[in-house]
Design a protein around this motif. Structure first.
Motif, PDB file in Angstrom:
ATOM      1  N   ALA A 154       0.982  -1.126  -0.014  1.00 12.04           N
ATOM      2  CA  ALA A 154       0.041  -0.032   0.058  1.00 12.04           C
ATOM      3  C   ALA A 154       0.837   1.339   0.013  1.00 12.04           C
ATOM      4  O   ALA A 154       1.675   1.334   0.763  1.00 12.04           O
ATOM      5  N   ALA A 155       0.533   2.126  -0.973  1.00  8.11           N
ATOM      6  CA  ALA A 155       1.362   3.378  -1.026  1.00  8.11           C
ATOM      7  C   ALA A 155       0.829   4.142  -2.222  1.00  8.11           C
ATOM      8  O   ALA A 155       0.033   3.459  -2.985  1.00  8.11           O
ATOM      9  N   SER A 204      -2.575   4.785  -6.671  1.00 10.50           N
ATOM     10  CA  SER A 204      -2.861   4.316  -5.180  1.00 10.50           C
ATOM     11  C   SER A 204      -3.007   2.906  -5.257  1.00 10.50           C
ATOM     12  O   SER A 204      -4.023   2.422  -6.002  1.00 10.50           O
ATOM     13  N   VAL A 205      -2.329   2.432  -4.169  1.00 13.59           N
ATOM     14  CA  VAL A 205      -2.472   1.179  -3.885  1.00 13.59           C
ATOM     15  C   VAL A 205      -2.909   1.104  -2.189  1.00 13.59           C
ATOM     16  O   VAL A 205      -2.235   1.491  -1.557  1.00 13.59           O
ATOM     17  N   GLY A 206      -4.292   0.912  -1.898  1.00  8.31           N
ATOM     18  CA  GLY A 206      -4.527   0.756  -0.553  1.00  8.31           C
ATOM     19  C   GLY A 206      -6.209   0.664  -0.321  1.00  8.31           C
ATOM     20  O   GLY A 206      -6.768   0.554  -1.250  1.00  8.31           O
ATOM     21  N   SER A 207      -6.537   0.666   0.761  1.00  9.93           N
ATOM     22  CA  SER A 207      -7.813   0.651   1.149  1.00  9.93           C
ATOM     23  C   SER A 207      -8.727   1.965   1.457  1.00  9.93           C
ATOM     24  O   SER A 207     -10.018   1.721   2.097  1.00  9.93           O
ATOM     25  N   ASN A 208      -8.262   2.910   0.838  1.00  7.77           N
ATOM     26  CA  ASN A 208      -8.868   4.253   1.114  1.00  7.77           C
ATOM     27  C   ASN A 208      -9.279   4.650   2.389  1.00  7.77           C
ATOM     28  O   ASN A 208     -10.547   4.710   2.495  1.00  7.77           O
ATOM     29  N   ASP A 253     -10.570  -4.049   1.712  1.00  9.80           N
ATOM     30  CA  ASP A 253     -10.040  -4.638   0.604  1.00  9.80           C
ATOM     31  C   ASP A 253      -8.772  -3.577   0.087  1.00  9.80           C
ATOM     32  O   ASP A 253      -8.948  -2.326   0.140  1.00  9.80           O
ATOM     33  N   VAL A 254      -7.802  -3.977  -0.524  1.00  8.49           N
ATOM     34  CA  VAL A 254      -6.801  -3.326  -1.101  1.00  8.49           C
ATOM     35  C   VAL A 254      -7.140  -3.154  -2.599  1.00  8.49           C
ATOM     36  O   VAL A 254      -7.252  -3.937  -3.382  1.00  8.49           O
ATOM     37  N   HIS A 255      -7.195  -1.727  -2.931  1.00  8.83           N
ATOM     38  CA  HIS A 255      -7.508  -1.465  -4.356  1.00  8.83           C
ATOM     39  C   HIS A 255      -6.284  -1.038  -4.886  1.00  8.83           C
ATOM     40  O   HIS A 255      -5.434  -0.258  -4.361  1.00  8.83           O
TER      41      HIS A 255
END
Ligand SMILES: Cc1cc2nc3c(=O)[nH]c(=O)nc-3n(C[C@H](O)[C@H](O)[C@H](O)COP(=O)(O)O)c2cc1C
Length: 158
Positions: free
Chosen positions: A48-49, A69-73, A81-83
């Motif tokens: 995530a980053a 964006s990689v992360g779960s907002n 969930d990681v988007h």
């Protein structure tokens, strides 16, 4: 993610292939519509980053400068969930259902839970500015060339 020097073989650069799916539909309202990418089974998702990179559309063969964006907002607390979401700097068109490959060029910052959507929007503007500078650098241009070369190899070998 190293900025330089690049790995010996283009395919060794960090990348992720997947299909563009519908997200929560918030991006347009925030002023940065994103392509939500469902990563394929052979594509490990990076930590995530926020990243700078190029998005290659398999349908057109074009590469687009992007901030990813990689992360779960966490600002919206809507999911664990990681988007993987790419904001393409120069693409207004809908790309739903398309296959894309994200070629990562640099890590920009950690994902943050912002106090408000307005704070997130301000941070994204700065992310996009920094990402654009990375992609315009020699390193960024090399990543773009490697992405195009890898795409050419897959299209000529199939
Ligand atoms: C460059 C960029 C940076 C982002 N950074 C964060 C972040 O630090 N924290 C966060 O909660 N969401 C972050 N996001 C994700 C947004 O929350 C998300 O794109 C927005 O909610 C729209 O989601 P949707 O496409 O599912 O509608 C970022 C998105 C982009 C494009």
């Amino acid at each position: 993610m190293p900025e330089s020097p690049g790995p010996a073989t283009p395919a060794a650069r960090p990348h992720l292939t997947g299909t563009v799916v519908h997200g929560a539909g918030r991006g347009h309202g925030l002023g940065f519509p994103t392509a939500n990418i469902a990563a394929g089974p052979d594509s490990p998702v990076p930590p995530a980053a926020v990243y700078s990179g190029w998005v290659l559309r398999h349908r057109t063969g074009a590469v687009h400068p992007a901030t990813i964006s990689v992360g779960s907002n966490p600002t919206f607390c809507d999911t664990a969930d990681v988007h993987v979401e790419a904001y393409c700097h120069d693409l207004a068109e809908d790309v739903y259902g398309e296959r894309v490959t994200v070629w990562f060029a640099a890590r920009i910052r950690d994902t943050v839970k912002f106090p408000s959507p307005a704070d997130l929007v301000r941070a994204v503007r700065e992310d996009v500015r920094r990402s654009g500078a990375v992609l315009a650098s020699d390193h960024g241009r090399r990543v773009r060339e490697d992405a195009l070369a890898a795409h050419r190899r897959t299209t000529t070998s199939s």
